[in-house]
Scaffold this motif. Structure first.
Motif, PDB file in Angstrom:
ATOM      1  N   ALA A   1       0.835  -1.205   0.000  1.00 37.29           N
ATOM      2  CA  ALA A   1       0.000   0.000   0.000  1.00 37.29           C
ATOM      3  C   ALA A   1       0.870   1.256   0.000  1.00 37.29           C
ATOM      4  O   ALA A   1       0.549   2.247  -0.680  1.00 37.29           O
ATOM      5  CB  ALA A   1      -0.934  -0.002   1.208  1.00 37.29           C
ATOM      6  N   ALA A   2       1.967   1.231   0.743  1.00 37.35           N
ATOM      7  CA  ALA A   2       2.874   2.380   0.768  1.00 37.35           C
ATOM      8  C   ALA A   2       3.475   2.639  -0.610  1.00 37.35           C
ATOM      9  O   ALA A   2       3.624   3.802  -1.031  1.00 37.35           O
ATOM     10  CB  ALA A   2       3.984   2.141   1.794  1.00 37.35           C
ATOM     11  N   LEU A   3       3.816   1.576  -1.330  1.00 43.73           N
ATOM     12  CA  LEU A   3       4.362   1.740  -2.679  1.00 43.73           C
ATOM     13  C   LEU A   3       3.322   2.321  -3.626  1.00 43.73           C
ATOM     14  O   LEU A   3       3.653   3.126  -4.513  1.00 43.73           O
ATOM     15  CB  LEU A   3       4.880   0.397  -3.192  1.00 43.73           C
ATOM     16  N   ASP A   4       2.064   1.954  -3.436  1.00 44.64           N
ATOM     17  CA  ASP A   4       0.996   2.560  -4.238  1.00 44.64           C
ATOM     18  C   ASP A   4       0.911   4.061  -3.991  1.00 44.64           C
ATOM     19  O   ASP A   4       0.792   4.863  -4.931  1.00 44.64           O
ATOM     20  CB  ASP A   4      -0.356   1.910  -3.900  1.00 44.64           C
ATOM     21  N   ILE A   5       0.958   4.450  -2.720  1.00 44.85           N
ATOM     22  CA  ILE A   5       0.870   5.872  -2.372  1.00 44.85           C
ATOM     23  C   ILE A   5       2.100   6.624  -2.863  1.00 44.85           C
ATOM     24  O   ILE A   5       1.998   7.756  -3.367  1.00 44.85           O
ATOM     25  CB  ILE A   5       0.699   6.029  -0.846  1.00 44.85           C
ATOM     26  N   LEU A   6       3.268   6.011  -2.739  1.00 47.10           N
ATOM     27  CA  LEU A   6       4.500   6.637  -3.222  1.00 47.10           C
ATOM     28  C   LEU A   6       4.381   6.989  -4.699  1.00 47.10           C
ATOM     29  O   LEU A   6       4.797   8.073  -5.131  1.00 47.10           O
ATOM     30  CB  LEU A   6       5.685   5.693  -2.991  1.00 47.10           C
TER      31      LEU A   6
ATOM     32  N   PRO B   1       3.143  12.017  -5.613  1.00 40.89           N
ATOM     33  CA  PRO B   1       4.466  12.647  -5.603  1.00 40.89           C
ATOM     34  C   PRO B   1       4.486  13.981  -4.870  1.00 40.89           C
ATOM     35  O   PRO B   1       5.560  14.474  -4.495  1.00 40.89           O
ATOM     36  CB  PRO B   1       4.784  12.825  -7.092  1.00 40.89           C
ATOM     37  N   GLU B   2       3.314  14.561  -4.636  1.00 42.07           N
ATOM     38  CA  GLU B   2       3.259  15.835  -3.917  1.00 42.07           C
ATOM     39  C   GLU B   2       3.785  15.712  -2.491  1.00 42.07           C
ATOM     40  O   GLU B   2       4.183  16.721  -1.887  1.00 42.07           O
ATOM     41  CB  GLU B   2       1.827  16.379  -3.895  1.00 42.07           C
TER      42      GLU B   2
END
Length: 384
Positions: A275-280, A284-285
């Motif tokens: 999930a963190a990789l999805d958000i990363l 990008p903001e």
């Protein structure tokens, strides 16, 4: 007549007394929600993101709370396989291998790659896990001056050409915040037939066009053969990985003892990291906000005359020199509701005790101004 028992209690008491007398005794602090955290490594603010907590819970419900065994027994689950592939894709490598911690990743990699015939060359300010890993492997180790490519080249030129050579550096140095000259290290390693290993624990998720770190896709596997990243800093979860060629990962699976003999990462943690990789990738903001905060903090701190180091990363140390001053400033900052790392020897050299200020994407302008105002007051008091 039996020999006298060794006085272990006295030995421990003497060690504790010495460290206390030197002003170096470490205390664990229970973090309180009423403090603004300028000490941690949650650089893009993912550790408290509810989406990660939800993913972790869903992963635990599907796969269980624990993996139940090591990766080579029955603990390597499909979610681990998916995470390894996503991490390899992020940093542009053929494969990645999960470890339980960054420390274990470095120990396991160096133990698997090195022996008494290996020549290891390390930056003097490398993380303790890299220094310990080479020592435990029994490798012949030399340390070059910090970020000094000329010194590294002198050492390599004197080393026997027939021995395997491994050059190791942090990507972002955890106590100084400066960044390795990866391109320069790569060029020297190419000239001398050495492999290059970079521990990008503090760059992953922060630096690079995709959050792929100071190495990532900019330096391929043929340039940086061994890439280490951690998941408990910018990615907000826990664990670590090593990325590289098919041959490297196969070798680590066979020979890295901390990998072979450790229970696999809890599957919920792997789900949270996905999930963190999805958000990363989608937000990008977060990195933009972080970069804005770094620029603002450095500009204002420079105007105030604060003793900054040359760092453009979230790690912004203020070197005060003496441990007593560092502890005094840290205590005053905490009274003002600000948690800042107080770093003393042996973590840093004698005379270089510092406040390790870390910025993250969730810090508001008001929080930064409060920190700057408190630091300015302490700085002014110290000048009188």
């Amino acid at each position: 007549m039996s020999p006298s028992a060794f006085a272990w209690s006295e030995r421990l008491s003497e060690a504790a007394a010495w460290r206390r007398a030197q002003g170096l005794w470490r205390e664990r602090r229970t973090f309180k929600a009423d403090l603004i955290d300028f000490a941690g490594n949650d650089y893009i603010g993912l550790a408290g993101d509810p989406r990660l907590a939800e993913a972790q819970a869903a992963g635990a419900r599907r796969f269980g709370s624990g993996a139940g065994a090591s990766h080579l027994v029955s603990g390597h689950l499909e979610i681990h396989e998916a995470l390894e592939q996503r991490l390899a894709d992020l940093v542009g490598r053929p494969r990645a291998l999960l470890f339980s911690t960054g420390y274990m990743a470095n120990l396991g990699t160096l133990q698997a790659l090195c022996d008494s015939d290996t020549q290891v060359f390390q930056d003097r300010l490398n993380h303790a896990s890299l220094l310990d890993g080479a020592k435990l492997a029994g490798a012949r180790s030399r340390r070059f001056h910090h970020r000094d490519l000329d010194d590294l080249e002198r050492l390599l030129a004197r080393a026997p050409s027939e021995t395997p050579r491994l050059v190791i550096s942090d990507g972002v140095f955890s106590m100084d915040g400066d960044v390795a000259n990866v391109g320069g290290l790569r060029d020297i390693c190419t000239r001398y037939g050495a492999w290059l290993m970079i521990d990008d624990a503090h760059g992953l998720g922060v630096l690079g066009p995709q959050g792929d770190g100071c190495v990532g896709r900019a330096h391929g596997v043929d340039q940086v053969a061994v890439l280490v990243g951690t998941l408990g800093k910018a990615l907000g979860t826990g664990g670590a990985f090593v990325a590289g060629s098919e041959a490297l990962i196969d070798h680590l699976i066979q020979y890295a003892r901390p990998y072979v003999y450790t229970t696999a990462q809890p599957p919920g943690v792997a789900a949270a990291t996905l999930a963190a990789l999805d958000i990363l990738a989608a937000e990008p903001e977060r990195r933009d906000r972080l970069r804005d905060s770094i620029r603002y903090f450095r500009h204002e701190a420079t105007l105030l005359g604060l003793p900054l180091t040359d760092s453009f990363t979230p790690i912004q140390p203020l070197v005060l020199g003496e441990s007593e001053a560092v502890m005094h400033w840290a205590a005053r900052l905490q009274e003002a509701g600000l948690l800042v790392g107080a770093i003393r020897p042996p973590t840093v050299p004698q005379g270089e005790a510092r406040l390790r200020i870390t910025l993250n994407a969730t810090h508001t302008r008001e929080a930064l101004d409060h920190l700057l105002e408190t630091l300015a007051q302490l700085h002014e008091e110290g000048m009188h």
